[in-house]
Scaffold this active site. Sequence first.
Site, PDB file in Angstrom:
ATOM      1  N   LYS A  13       0.815  -1.213   0.000  1.00 55.92           N
ATOM      2  CA  LYS A  13       0.000   0.000   0.000  1.00 55.92           C
ATOM      3  C   LYS A  13       0.856   1.275   0.000  1.00 55.92           C
ATOM      4  O   LYS A  13       0.550   2.228  -0.712  1.00 55.92           O
ATOM      5  CB  LYS A  13      -0.897  -0.037   1.240  1.00 55.92           C
ATOM      6  CG  LYS A  13      -1.988   0.966   1.293  1.00 55.92           C
ATOM      7  CD  LYS A  13      -3.014   0.551   2.329  1.00 55.92           C
ATOM      8  CE  LYS A  13      -2.443   0.331   3.728  1.00 55.92           C
ATOM      9  NZ  LYS A  13      -2.161   1.589   4.449  1.00 55.92           N
ATOM     10  N   ARG A  88      -9.972   2.304  10.110  1.00 53.41           N
ATOM     11  CA  ARG A  88      -9.637   0.894  10.311  1.00 53.41           C
ATOM     12  C   ARG A  88     -10.815   0.092  10.844  1.00 53.41           C
ATOM     13  O   ARG A  88     -10.741  -1.136  10.933  1.00 53.41           O
ATOM     14  CB  ARG A  88      -8.485   0.759  11.305  1.00 53.41           C
ATOM     15  CG  ARG A  88      -7.146   1.169  10.730  1.00 53.41           C
ATOM     16  CD  ARG A  88      -6.097   1.146  11.817  1.00 53.41           C
ATOM     17  NE  ARG A  88      -4.906   1.860  11.403  1.00 53.41           N
ATOM     18  CZ  ARG A  88      -3.841   1.274  10.859  1.00 53.41           C
ATOM     19  NH1 ARG A  88      -3.808  -0.014  10.700  1.00 53.41           N
ATOM     20  NH2 ARG A  88      -2.795   1.990  10.502  1.00 53.41           N
ATOM     21  N   ARG A 127      11.638 -11.718   4.801  1.00 52.90           N
ATOM     22  CA  ARG A 127      12.472 -10.576   5.183  1.00 52.90           C
ATOM     23  C   ARG A 127      13.416 -10.965   6.306  1.00 52.90           C
ATOM     24  O   ARG A 127      13.006 -11.562   7.299  1.00 52.90           O
ATOM     25  CB  ARG A 127      11.590  -9.420   5.678  1.00 52.90           C
ATOM     26  CG  ARG A 127      10.670  -8.896   4.617  1.00 52.90           C
ATOM     27  CD  ARG A 127      10.249  -7.490   4.900  1.00 52.90           C
ATOM     28  NE  ARG A 127       9.632  -7.335   6.215  1.00 52.90           N
ATOM     29  CZ  ARG A 127       8.900  -6.278   6.539  1.00 52.90           C
ATOM     30  NH1 ARG A 127       8.723  -5.306   5.654  1.00 52.90           N
ATOM     31  NH2 ARG A 127       8.361  -6.177   7.725  1.00 52.90           N
ATOM     32  N   ARG A 160      12.593 -11.176  12.266  1.00 55.41           N
ATOM     33  CA  ARG A 160      11.931 -10.482  13.388  1.00 55.41           C
ATOM     34  C   ARG A 160      10.653 -11.211  13.776  1.00 55.41           C
ATOM     35  O   ARG A 160       9.985 -11.797  12.935  1.00 55.41           O
ATOM     36  CB  ARG A 160      11.548  -9.056  12.963  1.00 55.41           C
ATOM     37  CG  ARG A 160      12.669  -8.056  13.063  1.00 55.41           C
ATOM     38  CD  ARG A 160      12.184  -6.711  12.578  1.00 55.41           C
ATOM     39  NE  ARG A 160      10.765  -6.487  12.933  1.00 55.41           N
ATOM     40  CZ  ARG A 160      10.127  -5.349  12.702  1.00 55.41           C
ATOM     41  NH1 ARG A 160      10.735  -4.357  12.114  1.00 55.41           N
ATOM     42  NH2 ARG A 160       8.868  -5.212  13.039  1.00 55.41           N
ATOM     43  N   ARG A 171      -2.241 -11.069  12.180  1.00 55.61           N
ATOM     44  CA  ARG A 171      -2.476  -9.662  11.829  1.00 55.61           C
ATOM     45  C   ARG A 171      -3.434  -9.542  10.650  1.00 55.61           C
ATOM     46  O   ARG A 171      -4.289  -8.665  10.615  1.00 55.61           O
ATOM     47  CB  ARG A 171      -1.146  -8.982  11.480  1.00 55.61           C
ATOM     48  CG  ARG A 171      -0.494  -8.339  12.693  1.00 55.61           C
ATOM     49  CD  ARG A 171       0.981  -8.117  12.476  1.00 55.61           C
ATOM     50  NE  ARG A 171       1.288  -7.188  11.390  1.00 55.61           N
ATOM     51  CZ  ARG A 171       2.447  -7.167  10.731  1.00 55.61           C
ATOM     52  NH1 ARG A 171       3.389  -8.020  11.030  1.00 55.61           N
ATOM     53  NH2 ARG A 171       2.652  -6.288   9.790  1.00 55.61           N
TER      54      ARG A 171
END
Length: 212
Positions: A13, A88, A127, A160, A171
Site C-alpha cells: 500500500k 480501520r 524478510r 523479526r 495480523r
Amino acid sequence: MNIVIMGPPGVGKGTQAEAIMAERHVAYIATGTILRGAVQEGNELGLQVAALMAAGELVPDHLMMEIIKERLLRPDARDGWLLDGFPRTAPQADGLLALLDGIGQRIDRVLVLDAPDDEIVRRLGGRLTCRACGHVTNLQRVGGPPTACSTCGKDALYTRDDDSEETIRRRLEVFRERTWPAAERLGERSALVRIDGRGTPAEVKQRIAGVL
Ligand SMILES: [Zn+2]
C-alpha cells in the site's frame, strides 16, 4: 480527486500511495506519519499522543477525527487528498463520513488493495533484519538466503518476531475482520474499487492507474 486507500499489512500500500501522490499531486494524509510527526515535534497533540502511547493505549477515535479534519482543511489538500491508514473500523468509517459531510467534502474513490494471505506471508516472511545495522533484506529480491548483511557485511541476519508466519497470519485475520467492514461502509457512499495486489509494484500501479 479525494481517495482513500486501504489494504492489509504487506500488500504494498505504501509504495502505491507514493506513486499516486507523485502522479496526481494530491495531499498525502497518512495518520501514522501525522502522529509520529506530532510526537517528534512535541506539540500539544504530540504530547497527548505520547502520553497515550506510554500508557499503552490507542489514540481514541475522536482525537483521530480532529487530527484528520485539521489536515483536510489545510490549503494543500484543497485540490485533492489521499488518505492512508484510516479508517480501520466501521465506527471510524461512519465518523469519517460524518466529518466529510460537515466540511462539504466527499470521497471519490475507495481503493481496496488485496492479495491472498499466502502471497503476503511469502512477502513479509521473506524478510531478514540485520541485528547489527537494522538493514532489511528482501529474500525475494536477492533470490536465495544470504549469509551476511549487504550493508554492513556482518553475519547477523534474523527473522523479526513481527515477520514470523504465525504473527503475520494473525495480523491479517484481525485486519480483515475489522477493516473490511469499514471499506464496505465507505463503499455505500463512494465508488469502491478492488485492486489485485499480486505481481510487481509496476503491475499493481498500472491496475490502479486504470481506475483513477
Ligand atoms: Zn547490517
